[in-house]
Design an enzyme around this catalytic site. Structure first.
Site, mmCIF file in Angstrom:
data_model
loop_
_atom_site.group_PDB
_atom_site.id
_atom_site.type_symbol
_atom_site.label_atom_id
_atom_site.label_comp_id
_atom_site.label_asym_id
_atom_site.label_seq_id
_atom_site.Cartn_x
_atom_site.Cartn_y
_atom_site.Cartn_z
ATOM 1 N N GLY A 1 0.810 -1.216 0.000
ATOM 2 C CA GLY A 1 0.000 0.000 0.000
ATOM 3 C C GLY A 1 0.842 1.265 0.000
ATOM 4 O O GLY A 1 0.492 2.249 0.642
ATOM 5 N N LEU B 1 4.056 1.169 -4.878
ATOM 6 C CA LEU B 1 5.023 0.435 -5.706
ATOM 7 C C LEU B 1 4.420 -0.831 -6.324
ATOM 8 O O LEU B 1 5.139 -1.740 -6.737
ATOM 9 C CB LEU B 1 6.283 0.096 -4.893
ATOM 10 C CG LEU B 1 7.063 1.303 -4.346
ATOM 11 C CD1 LEU B 1 8.328 0.845 -3.612
ATOM 12 C CD2 LEU B 1 7.454 2.292 -5.462
ATOM 13 N N GLY B 2 3.084 -0.864 -6.367
ATOM 14 C CA GLY B 2 2.423 -1.956 -7.084
ATOM 15 C C GLY B 2 2.432 -3.284 -6.353
ATOM 16 O O GLY B 2 2.469 -4.345 -6.984
ATOM 17 N N SER B 3 2.338 -3.248 -5.011
ATOM 18 C CA SER B 3 2.349 -4.520 -4.267
ATOM 19 C C SER B 3 1.132 -5.377 -4.617
ATOM 20 O O SER B 3 1.231 -6.598 -4.679
ATOM 21 C CB SER B 3 2.411 -4.274 -2.759
ATOM 22 O OG SER B 3 1.170 -3.797 -2.265
ATOM 23 N N ASP C 1 -0.558 -1.609 -13.722
ATOM 24 C CA ASP C 1 0.356 -2.218 -12.743
ATOM 25 C C ASP C 1 0.562 -3.710 -13.006
ATOM 26 O O ASP C 1 1.698 -4.202 -12.985
ATOM 27 C CB ASP C 1 -0.178 -2.023 -11.311
ATOM 28 C CG ASP C 1 -0.193 -0.564 -10.886
ATOM 29 O OD1 ASP C 1 0.165 0.297 -11.711
ATOM 30 O OD2 ASP C 1 -0.562 -0.283 -9.734
HETATM 31 N N1 ATP Z 1 2.217 -9.695 -0.298
HETATM 32 C C1 ATP Z 1 0.905 -9.525 -0.155
HETATM 33 N N2 ATP Z 1 0.160 -10.427 0.515
HETATM 34 C C2 ATP Z 1 -1.179 -10.258 0.648
HETATM 35 N N3 ATP Z 1 -1.862 -9.197 0.187
HETATM 36 C C3 ATP Z 1 -1.167 -8.280 -0.487
HETATM 37 C C4 ATP Z 1 0.242 -8.390 -0.689
HETATM 38 N N4 ATP Z 1 0.653 -7.311 -1.374
HETATM 39 C C5 ATP Z 1 -0.449 -6.550 -1.587
HETATM 40 N N5 ATP Z 1 -1.537 -7.126 -1.052
HETATM 41 C C6 ATP Z 1 -2.912 -6.584 -1.058
HETATM 42 O O1 ATP Z 1 -2.891 -5.353 -1.752
HETATM 43 C C7 ATP Z 1 -3.240 -4.258 -0.863
HETATM 44 C C8 ATP Z 1 -2.410 -3.032 -1.209
HETATM 45 O O2 ATP Z 1 -2.777 -2.639 -2.502
HETATM 46 P P1 ATP Z 1 -2.858 -1.137 -2.975
HETATM 47 O O3 ATP Z 1 -3.253 -1.200 -4.396
HETATM 48 O O4 ATP Z 1 -3.691 -0.333 -2.040
HETATM 49 O O5 ATP Z 1 -1.339 -0.611 -2.824
HETATM 50 P P2 ATP Z 1 -0.089 -0.836 -3.783
HETATM 51 O O6 ATP Z 1 -0.462 -1.820 -4.848
HETATM 52 O O7 ATP Z 1 1.071 -1.183 -2.921
HETATM 53 O O8 ATP Z 1 0.134 0.601 -4.402
HETATM 54 P P3 ATP Z 1 -0.281 1.150 -5.882
HETATM 55 O O9 ATP Z 1 -1.560 0.472 -6.248
HETATM 56 O O10 ATP Z 1 -0.463 2.622 -5.677
HETATM 57 O O11 ATP Z 1 0.877 0.834 -6.731
HETATM 58 C C9 ATP Z 1 -2.957 -4.808 0.534
HETATM 59 O O12 ATP Z 1 -3.729 -4.137 1.512
HETATM 60 C C10 ATP Z 1 -3.370 -6.275 0.364
HETATM 61 O O13 ATP Z 1 -4.768 -6.437 0.427
HETATM 62 C C1 MEV Z 2 -3.667 5.082 -9.458
HETATM 63 C C2 MEV Z 2 -3.380 4.073 -10.551
HETATM 64 O O1 MEV Z 2 -3.359 4.761 -11.803
HETATM 65 C C3 MEV Z 2 -2.001 3.442 -10.391
HETATM 66 C C4 MEV Z 2 -1.738 2.786 -9.075
HETATM 67 O O2 MEV Z 2 -0.413 2.266 -9.083
HETATM 68 C C5 MEV Z 2 -4.479 3.030 -10.536
HETATM 69 C C6 MEV Z 2 -4.520 2.136 -11.776
HETATM 70 O O3 MEV Z 2 -3.948 2.512 -12.820
HETATM 71 O O4 MEV Z 2 -5.121 1.063 -11.665
HETATM 72 MG MG MG Z 3 -2.119 -1.498 -6.124
#
Ligand code: ATP
Ligand code: MEV
Ligand code: MG
Length: 387
Positions: free
Chosen positions: A141, A144-146, A204
């Protein structure tokens, strides 16, 4: 049999959020990965459980396969070659299974990840016991696209266990999928992202699947060959946020101000296109590396201003901008914003002393800095032989 998979995180150089509304975005994978290990019990084992172990989070989930089957068997699973969207009704049924795991309040964000897991697992594998262990180099969260790396690595391990997917299972070390299997994998991962993000653009999961630096618009990607060094400092503000809520907030703003927001999205589209042209253009061309870097910095600043317009910046991001500007460095948020990570371009001629100074100052604010390798390979699988 054990199948391992790893999928990279990403940085977005330009175009986050606007890409959800049809604009171009430019993103690169980074050398930080989410790892998944999938193991089926031996036939002789009298085991009826599906286990999901989130090792870094110290969480162990387990479900009785009979119980999952009773909830989802009407769907006709498995259907591995037909990526399918999880309906709201099925999300609600899965949510009951996830709720039963009593996730502690502080880690409740993981419930969407667990829901995506159950959808991808049952759709691709069906109702079979297994143990799935997940670890990650990526902050969750933080932009970085977790979520995408989780969906992509999980799908890679699941598809890798099927005989219908052609992989040399005697190969030692990491293996890449063929083009058509990658396309299938990416489609499934996108279905997982929908459960976590609500309305993802697909950017992503696509960059995590195919790797490299990509230009992406309305579901279509083009690989970009960079002709300049692209060194980025990544600063994690450690301010937690959730992509789903931020994406929904931008959509609401664009419903309130359709004309203004459509101009903002168009401006971002132009920025992403110009940025990709600069990265790709041969050097020395009409511009030196330093001139190209100055143009990129200006485009990053412009993109950041527009992200502010969309309402997704944050005081912690503004602190990163102010701090790096003191060293004449340009930054922008990356990913969904609202906290999370920012990118700062580190020009080729910047001295190591300045990098050290800016990093120290950012760390004094309580932030965490890292420099990751960008634009490498995407998702990979392995059937053994890793040292
Ligand atoms: N290693 C993991 N194990 C389990 N769930 C995960 C894991 N990595 C991500 N997630 C899930 O994805 C959610 C985070 O996703 P979110 O899209 O909000 O952030 P992000 O992908 O890190 O950032 P962004 O989408 O901006 O690149 C976590 O709360 C969880 O539900
Ligand atoms: C905010 C966003 O543009 C990127 C999140 O990493 C959402 C998406 O493209 O799905
Ligand atoms: Mg994400």
């Amino acid at each position: 049999m054990e199948v391992k998979a790893r999928a990279p995180g990403k940085i977005i150089l330009a175009g986050e959020h606007a890409v959800v509304h049809g604009s171009t975005a430019v993103a690169a994978c980074i050398d930080l990965y989410t790892y998944v290990s999938l193991r089926f019990p031996a036939d002789s084992d009298d085991d009826d459980t599906l286990k999901l172990v989130l090792k870094d989070m110290e969480l162990n989930f387990s479900w009785s396969v009979t119980r999952i089957k009773a909830t989802l068997s009407h769907l006709g699973s498995p259907f591995p070659s037909t990526p399918t969207t999880c309906s709201m009704e099925v999300i609600k049924s899965i949510a009951v299974l996830v709720d039963e795991q009593n996730i502690p309040e502080a880690k409740i964000g993981l419930s969407s990840g667990a829901t995506a897991f159950l959808w991808l697992y049952t759709s691709i594998i069906g109702f079979k016991p297994a143990t799935v262990v997940v670890t990650s180099d990526l902050p969750l969260g933080a932009g970085l696209g977790s979520s995408a790396a989780f969906c992509v690595s999980l799908t890679a391990a699941l598809l890798g266990s099927l005989n219908s997917v052609h992989l040399d299972k005697n190969h030692q070390g990491w293996l890449t999928y063929g083009e058509s299997d990658l396309d299938l994998l990416n489609k499934w991962a996108f279905e997982g992202e929908k459960i976590i993000h609500g309305k993802p653009s697909g950017l992503d999961n696509t960059v995590s699947t195919y790797g490299n630096i990509i230009k992406f618009r309305s579901g279509n990607m083009t690989c970009i060959k960079s002709n300049m060094p692209l060194k980025m400092l990544i600063t994690n503000t450690k301010v937690g946020r959730n992509t789903r809520a931020l994406v929904a907030g931008v959509s609401e703003r664009s419903m309130r101000h359709p004309d203004a927001m459509s101009s903002v999205f168009n401006a971002v589209d132009s920025i992403s296109k110009e940025l990709s042209t600069i990265i790709e253009s041969p050097t020395p061309d009409d511009l030196s590396i330093t001139e190209k870097e100055e143009r990129l910095e200006e485009l990053m600043e412009m993109n950041q201003g527009l992200l502010q317009c969309m309402g997704v910046s944050h005081s912690s991001i503004e602190t990163v901008l102010r701090t790096t500007l003191k060293f004449k460095l340009a930054s922008k948020l990356t990913g969904a914003g609202g906290g999370g990570c920012a990118l700062t371009l580190l020009p080729t001629l910047l001295s190591a002393t300045v990098v050290e100074k800016v990093t120290t100052e950012l760390e004094t604010c309580g932030f965490q800095c890292l420099i990751a390798g960008i634009g490498g390979t995407g998702v990979e699988v392995c059937f053994g032989g890793l040292s």
